[in-house]
Design an enzyme around this catalytic site. Sequence first.
Site, PDB file in Angstrom:
ATOM      1  N   LYS B  85       0.879  -1.201   0.098  1.00  0.00           N
ATOM      2  CA  LYS B  85      -0.153  -0.073  -0.014  1.00  0.00           C
ATOM      3  C   LYS B  85       0.943   1.201   0.132  1.00  0.00           C
ATOM      4  O   LYS B  85       1.742   1.311   0.797  1.00  0.00           O
ATOM      5  CB  LYS B  85      -0.906   0.022   1.251  1.00  0.00           C
ATOM      6  CG  LYS B  85      -1.907   1.050   1.331  1.00  0.00           C
ATOM      7  CD  LYS B  85      -2.750   0.915   2.414  1.00  0.00           C
ATOM      8  CE  LYS B  85      -3.823   1.875   2.567  1.00  0.00           C
ATOM      9  NZ  LYS B  85      -4.928   1.636   3.718  1.00  0.00           N
ATOM     10  N   SER B 155      -9.157   1.957   2.640  1.00  0.00           N
ATOM     11  CA  SER B 155      -8.316   2.494   1.767  1.00  0.00           C
ATOM     12  C   SER B 155      -7.225   1.560   1.224  1.00  0.00           C
ATOM     13  O   SER B 155      -6.626   1.941   0.237  1.00  0.00           O
ATOM     14  CB  SER B 155      -7.612   3.676   2.701  1.00  0.00           C
ATOM     15  OG  SER B 155      -6.952   2.804   3.618  1.00  0.00           O
ATOM     16  N   SER B 179     -10.023  -0.584   6.839  1.00  0.00           N
ATOM     17  CA  SER B 179      -9.573  -0.405   5.750  1.00  0.00           C
ATOM     18  C   SER B 179      -8.757  -1.779   5.081  1.00  0.00           C
ATOM     19  O   SER B 179      -8.393  -1.651   3.904  1.00  0.00           O
ATOM     20  CB  SER B 179      -8.569   0.824   5.660  1.00  0.00           C
ATOM     21  OG  SER B 179      -9.049   1.962   5.564  1.00  0.00           O
TER      22      SER B 179
END
Lengths: 440, 440
Positions: B85, B155, B179
Amino acid sequence: MTHSPDVETTVSGDPLTATAIVRDVTSGARSAAEVARQSLEVVAEWEPKVQAFEFLDPALVVAQAQGVDRVAVKGPLAGVTLAVKDVIATKDMPTGHNTARYKGVQTGVDAACVDTLRAAGAIVLGKAVTTEFASTARGGKTRNPHDLTRTPGGSSSGSAAAVACGMAAVGLGTQTGGSTIRPASFNGIFGWKPTWNVISREGLKVYSLTCDTLGLYARDINDFDMLADVFDLDPCDVPQSLEGLRVGFCRTPMWEKAEAPMRAAMDAAALALKSAGAQVIEVELPDIFNGIAEAHGVILAREGRSAFLNEVRNTPDIGVQYRDLVSNARGITPESARAAYALADRCRASFDEIMGGFDVMMTPSSCGEAPEGLESTGDASLNSMWTLLQVPVVSAPGLTGPHGMPLGISFVARRYGDRKAIKVAGLAAPLFEQTGDDLT
Amino acid sequence: MTHSPDVETTVSGDPLTATAIVRDVTSGARSAAEVARQSLEVVAEWEPKVQAFEFLDPALVVAQAQGVDRVAVKGPLAGVTLAVKDVIATKDMPTGHNTARYKGVQTGVDAACVDTLRAAGAIVLGKAVTTEFASTARGGKTRNPHDLTRTPGGSSSGSAAAVACGMAAVGLGTQTGGSTIRPASFNGIFGWKPTWNVISREGLKVYSLTCDTLGLYARDINDFDMLADVFDLDPCDVPQSLEGLRVGFCRTPMWEKAEAPMRAAMDAAALALKSAGAQVIEVELPDIFNGIAEAHGVILAREGRSAFLNEVRNTPDIGVQYRDLVSNARGITPESARAAYALADRCRASFDEIMGGFDVMMTPSSCGEAPEGLESTGDASLNSMWTLLQVPVVSAPGLTGPHGMPLGISFVARRYGDRKAIKVAGLAAPLFEQTGDDLT
């Protein structure tokens, strides 16, 4: 006997506190570049003796200052010089953690605190000596400006020493046990460990997320007010004088660690506060606080185990302290970790309640004067409780011990009551100074 | 209807899970370089449709793999491909946080988790799409591999999608609300939010220190066992079967947010577990838990206010969300912050006690199927309680909703009971898969 370095003035006589720098740079009385050059003069005088810096490039300092001078509307910290502990990331200077693996490593981004301070116009003077990863009590090379044969404390050794001898206006340190407040005591300067997490810890080396806190140093308490504004600390009821203030006299469950000079300093401080009209009230903490030092140790062991895993995996010759942490040599179980967190949580709630009856508490900033030698940076026993409680602590200088070395007294407030602790420390320090002068 | 991408095999038919990669690279059946090339074939097939990556340089992937092949004694994750990420620092690829200020910025050092994974032989395939600073529900460019018109969640959008379509074996995400676990649900893969702070969060963008947690994705539950070993998770009592297991059926105080398909999935999951001999017991949480969603919101507001201060000060055109956080638009007072922390602390202690009566709890991984469109990454209402409790959560795939989209069921254990949650999710997923097949 006085060991006090002449910290308030430069060779040219201009003061180098944040308050004085901002006043002059904003009014145009001095440029930031002049301030930088004056600071470098102090560095030239003191750094060979004190060795507070791991990295300091005069050209980089002047270039930053010239950048500040080019800005039309000055920031609230225009020209303020920072000594940044070398576990705090800086985008233009290496961040070495005083360990071989990170020697010369550039992080490319500033730690959030540095990023905020630069946006306000501050200048990074250099990277200040830390003990390895800010997690050991073994000393670095830095010496105490008040007595070069003694430790400045640690792990924020360089930041505290650099502020004490006037090289930097403001020092950035960190605290996981007593790494900000203890050096403040040893170096005769103001030290501030803010409420946990009200200043971002992004870009600081991690040891214990529960305890790690950015710490700050200054020689003028007004500098902390300016920093509190820049970091947007919560407003709170701030007393205008010591008159009628309710001050808890808190020995903590670790009082046996307080050496005779610190016990005498606490008594002298209490007398001074009383003479100014404060009520000084003995505090008896509930029994649950007797477990807090052990809980601090368990939490550091559990969190350090995760924090240093990557370092151990990638550094075959890393110190045994880190290998022991990562191998869980203390044998911390999930049960004991959960119990330690639960005890800390209950102490935090209890302390909040207790503080309903006080404006601040006073407590020792260190066990005593700075020890001789550079091997050990001293004992954090009297600090770690406050770190685990996540409350704001401000250490006030002024008192001295039998060797003429400084002794700090800490003022503690409730979480988010930083401005109150700052105010009281500022009111108390001149009294302590007077008391100290009377004693010598 | 099936939307399931063919995720288990490459074009050449070799599996690309961590378990399969390590087995082959260790035995010599495949080299890490071959694995890298096979992975890049999957990338070539899927990335144009899914757009999971912010940065992916095939040459850098192959070079890392060749480095692994040169090592004589293979690490425990030799050749395993990671989607990282883009709020997680990588020393050889930019870390952009999906925001203009950090576009192309190099951090010079790896986040601690990446550092540990590389030491074990893993390879960073690329930087995966995140929502801005991992702190907004506004979607990025990534699409759900199961239905390109739908969000993959967020996210950790890119990491989840990259694992779902087989581009990466393992995905690294983060979770502050939901997330990690929500995208696991939406993408039909295993998701793991470990116990808070048992994997270092150093080098991850900070939003809330109390809640931020590294998260992990995989398609094979055995991959999580390998990761748990590498990250040195605590051992715990791990059941060998579902027979006799005490599973709490936990609706959470946010059950009204659970959509009909998720309610049906929870019921189907409970039936499946019971048919395998587990006891499924309704859980009624004490009243104090009714305040936990609000406490999560208050803590994120207070911690986000400090976390984004430097970004707001240095980014004049930053989004209103960050300006509102930093200006304390919600008006969080010290009193309300202290109360929120105290409530969270009490819920943690209470949950520890409640879990004395259960092996694990089951709870929804999301409110329902992945919403249509890329505007919103979905609702974290059913996840945030577990994040604030800091307990381990493992989402098991297998069930599907009325649109054929995946629905995950979360298994929750006590703090440090990660291996138990992993094991139960691994035992449950094949049953869910069977149930899902029966339903279609």
